[in-house]
Design an enzyme around this catalytic site. Structure first.
Site, mmCIF file in Angstrom:
data_model
loop_
_atom_site.group_PDB
_atom_site.id
_atom_site.type_symbol
_atom_site.label_atom_id
_atom_site.label_comp_id
_atom_site.label_asym_id
_atom_site.label_seq_id
_atom_site.Cartn_x
_atom_site.Cartn_y
_atom_site.Cartn_z
ATOM 1 N N HIS A 147 31.680 45.864 71.736
ATOM 2 C CA HIS A 147 31.789 43.974 70.973
ATOM 3 C C HIS A 147 31.436 44.147 70.341
ATOM 4 O O HIS A 147 31.062 44.908 69.123
ATOM 5 C CB HIS A 147 30.073 43.161 71.957
ATOM 6 C CG HIS A 147 30.590 42.170 71.959
ATOM 7 N ND1 HIS A 147 30.139 41.767 70.605
ATOM 8 C CD2 HIS A 147 30.580 41.059 72.650
ATOM 9 C CE1 HIS A 147 30.149 40.083 71.011
ATOM 10 N NE2 HIS A 147 30.508 39.245 72.104
ATOM 11 N N GLN A 155 24.170 43.797 77.649
ATOM 12 C CA GLN A 155 24.893 42.919 79.431
ATOM 13 C C GLN A 155 23.912 44.516 80.100
ATOM 14 O O GLN A 155 24.050 44.280 81.577
ATOM 15 C CB GLN A 155 26.339 44.016 79.140
ATOM 16 C CG GLN A 155 27.147 43.477 78.691
ATOM 17 C CD GLN A 155 27.733 41.287 79.058
ATOM 18 O OE1 GLN A 155 27.157 41.631 80.065
ATOM 19 N NE2 GLN A 155 27.681 41.246 78.138
ATOM 20 N N LYS A 199 21.256 36.372 78.109
ATOM 21 C CA LYS A 199 21.583 36.590 79.203
ATOM 22 C C LYS A 199 20.914 37.521 80.878
ATOM 23 O O LYS A 199 20.472 36.547 80.997
ATOM 24 C CB LYS A 199 22.412 38.038 78.192
ATOM 25 C CG LYS A 199 23.539 37.760 77.069
ATOM 26 C CD LYS A 199 24.768 38.763 77.232
ATOM 27 C CE LYS A 199 25.325 38.029 75.737
ATOM 28 N NZ LYS A 199 26.373 37.203 76.092
ATOM 29 N N CYS A 205 35.811 38.787 72.750
ATOM 30 C CA CYS A 205 35.241 39.334 71.192
ATOM 31 C C CYS A 205 34.966 41.111 71.224
ATOM 32 O O CYS A 205 33.813 41.579 70.834
ATOM 33 C CB CYS A 205 34.124 38.680 71.017
ATOM 34 S SG CYS A 205 34.262 37.463 71.208
HETATM 35 N N1 PLP Z 1 26.802 43.052 72.632
HETATM 36 C C1 PLP Z 1 27.556 42.781 73.728
HETATM 37 C C2 PLP Z 1 27.844 44.264 74.842
HETATM 38 C C3 PLP Z 1 28.110 42.118 74.169
HETATM 39 O O1 PLP Z 1 28.400 41.547 75.243
HETATM 40 C C4 PLP Z 1 27.607 40.344 73.422
HETATM 41 C C5 PLP Z 1 27.606 38.901 73.855
HETATM 42 O O2 PLP Z 1 28.497 39.078 75.220
HETATM 43 C C6 PLP Z 1 26.969 41.216 72.369
HETATM 44 C C7 PLP Z 1 26.595 41.882 71.567
HETATM 45 C C8 PLP Z 1 26.842 40.022 71.762
HETATM 46 O O3 PLP Z 1 25.394 38.730 71.898
HETATM 47 P P1 PLP Z 1 25.005 37.268 71.115
HETATM 48 O O4 PLP Z 1 25.890 36.183 71.105
HETATM 49 O O5 PLP Z 1 23.412 37.010 71.855
HETATM 50 O O6 PLP Z 1 24.771 37.722 70.094
#
Ligand code: PLP
Length: 388
Positions: free
Chosen positions: A112, A190, A211, A347
Site C-alpha cells: 500500500h 490488513q 480496520k 492506494c
Molecule cells: N497498509 C495497508 C496494507 C492498508 O491496506 C492500508 C489501508 O487500507 C494502510 C496501510 C493505511 O492504513 P491507514 O488508512 O490506517 O493509514
C-alpha cells in the site's frame, strides 16, 4: 461460539446496506460509540494534564486502552505509541530514524502507498530504496536475501496485501533481515484483528485502529520493540519533563512520541472495540472470514466473464467483469442492492495496475459479514455480468 446474530446488533448501520469494504475501514460497534459518548457526556477533559477529577478519569480511560491493546497483542503496553492510523505509525519510523547517506531500506512491490511512499521520500536524503518484486501478490524471501547488504537498515513489508489478501512469508523474511543485522517493520493494516498475529518478533509494527480492531477512524498504534533507534519528530506539550529557555528533557516513551492533545475519544472507543474483538477471538474471526472468502471466490469464479485475482479463501476478493470499468461495476452493485465495495487501484498502484490498468473491484469481509450477504453480492455480480 461465533454468534453472528448478537454481533450484528453491535452494528446498526449494517441493517441498511451490504458493507463489503472492511479492508478500507471497519464499521464501529455500538460499545465503542457508547464509550466515546460516555467520554463526552460524563468526563471529557485533556489527557495527562491537570489534576482535577475529569482529567484524572480521562487519563485513566485513555491509558486503559493502551493496556487493553498490550494484553490483546501480548506485549508490554509501554511499547505501544498511539497514532492517527497505520500511515502515521509508519511515518513515525521513516521520519524518526536517523538516516545516513547510503543507508538502505528494502520494501516490496505489493505495498500500500502507506508503506511505500514514506520510504521513497527518503531518497531525497540519500537513502537507497530497494523494491522487491512480487509474483501473484507474494514476495519471495530469496529475493530479500539477495537484496540485503551491509548498508540495509530496515526491511518494511506488509503482512497481508490490501489488493489481493495474499499473506507474505513474514516470519522467514524477519529471520533473513535479522540475520543480516537489519530491522524489520511489519505493516499489519490488513492482519491485526483479522488473523492471529504475534508482533513480538518484529522491530516495529504499524497497526490501524479502524480496520480489524474495529475502533473509530483516526486511531492506530505503533509497536516499538526497542525505542533506542527512534527519535521524536513532533515536539510540543505532553512529552516533556522539564523546559527552560536553554532546552528541555523528554518524558520516557511512549509519552514522548505523543505530543499535543491526542484523539482521546477515539482511543477510548478503540479500547471498547478491542474488547469485542477479544471476546470473538481472532482465531474464530479468521475462520469466519476465510469461509466467507471461499464462498465469494467459488461464486465469482463460476460466473462467465468474471476474473478473480485473489487466492481462494482470502477475505479480500479482487475481481473484474471482463470489459467493464471496475468503477462502473462498483456503482452498479451499490445502485442495485446497496452493496458497498471499493474499486480502482486501492492506494497500491504498482500491484493493482499490474492486474489491470484500471485496477479491480474489491469486496472485503469483516467479522460481521454474513454468508447471506456474500450470496446476494455474488448473485448481483452475476446479474450485472449477464446484463451487459
Ligand atoms: N497498509 C495497508 C496494507 C492498508 O491496506 C492500508 C489501508 O487500507 C494502510 C496501510 C493505511 O492504513 P491507514 O488508512 O490506517 O493509514
Amino acid at each position: 461460539m461465533y454468534d453472528l446474530s448478537c454481533l450484528r446488533d453491535e452494528f446498526p448501520v449494517l441493517s441498511g446496506c451490504i458493507y463489503l469494504d472492511s479492508a478500507s475501514t471497519s464499521q464501529t460497534p455500538k460499545r465503542a460509540v457508547e464509550a466515546m459518548c460516555a467520554y463526552f457526556y460524563e468526563y471529557a477533559a485533556n489527557h495527562g494534564r491537570g489534576s482535577h477529577h475529569l482529567a484524572r478519569r480521562t487519563t485513566e480511560e485513555y491509558e486503559r486502552t493502551r493496556e487493553a491493546l498490550g494484553r490483546f497483542l501480548g506485549v508490554d503496553p509501554g511499547h505501544l505509541v498511539f497514532a492517527k492510523n497505520a500511515t502515521d505509525a509508519i511515518n513515525m519510523v521513516a521520519c524518526g530514524t536517523c538516516w545516513e547517506q547510503g543507508d538502505e531500506v528494502i520494501t516490496t512491490a505489493v505495498e500500500h502507498h502507506a508503506n511505500l511512499l514514506p520510504w521513497m521520500a527518503l531518497r531525497g536524503k540519500g537513502v537507497r530504496v530497494k523494491i522487491l518484486p512480487q509474483q501473484n501478490g507474494i514476495v519471495d524471501p530469496a529475493d530479500l536475501q539477495d537484496a540485503l547488504s551491509q548498508r540495509t537498515r530496515l526491511v518494511a513489508v506488509t503482512h497481508v496485501t490490501n489488493v489481493l489478501g495474499t499473506v507474505q512469508p513474514v516470519e522467514e523474511m524477519t529471520k533473513i533481515a535479522h540475520d543480516a543485522g537489519a530491522h524489520i517493520l511489519l505493516d499489519a493494516a490488513q492482519s491485526a484483528g483479522h488473523m492471529p498475529l504475534d508482533v513480538r518478533g518484529f522491530d516495529f509494527v504499524a497497526l490501524p485502529g479502524h480496520k480489524g480492531l474495529l475502533g473509530p477512524q483516526g486511531t492506530g498504534a505503533l509497536y516499538v520493540a526497542d525505542y533506542s533507534d527512534l527519535s521524536v519528530t513532533c515536539h510540543g506539550g505532553g512529552i516533556v519533563g522539564e523546559v527552560t529557555l536553554e532546552g528541555f528533557s523528554l518524558l520516557p516513551p511512549p509519552a514522548r512520541f505523543e505530543a499535543g492533545t491526542p484523539n482521546i475519544p477515539g482511543v477510548i472507543g478503540l479500547g471498547a472495540a478491542i474488547g469485542l474483538v477479544g471476546e470473538l477471538g481472532v482465531g474464530e474471526i479468521h475462520r469466519h472470514e476465510t469461509r466467507l472468502g471461499e464462498q465469494a471466490w467459488d461464486g465469482l469464479s463460476s460466473i462467465e466473464g468474471v476474473v478473480v485475482y485473489s487466492p481462494k479463501g482470502s477475505p479480500v476478493v479482487s475481481f473484474n467483469i471482463t470489459g467493464m470499468n471496475p468503477d462502473d461495476c462498483a456503482s452498479a452493485l451499490d445502485l442495485r442492492k446497496g452493496i458497498c465495495v471499493r474499486s480502482g487501484l486501492h492506494c497500491a498502484h504498482p500491484l493493482a495496475s499490474s492486474l489491470n490498468p484500471l485496477g479491480t473491484v474489491r469486496a472485503s469481509m469483516g467479522c460481521y459479514t454474513t454468508p447471506e450477504e456474500v450470496a446476494v453480492f455474488v448473485e448481483t455480480v452475476e446479474e450485472i455480468a449477464g446484463s451487459r
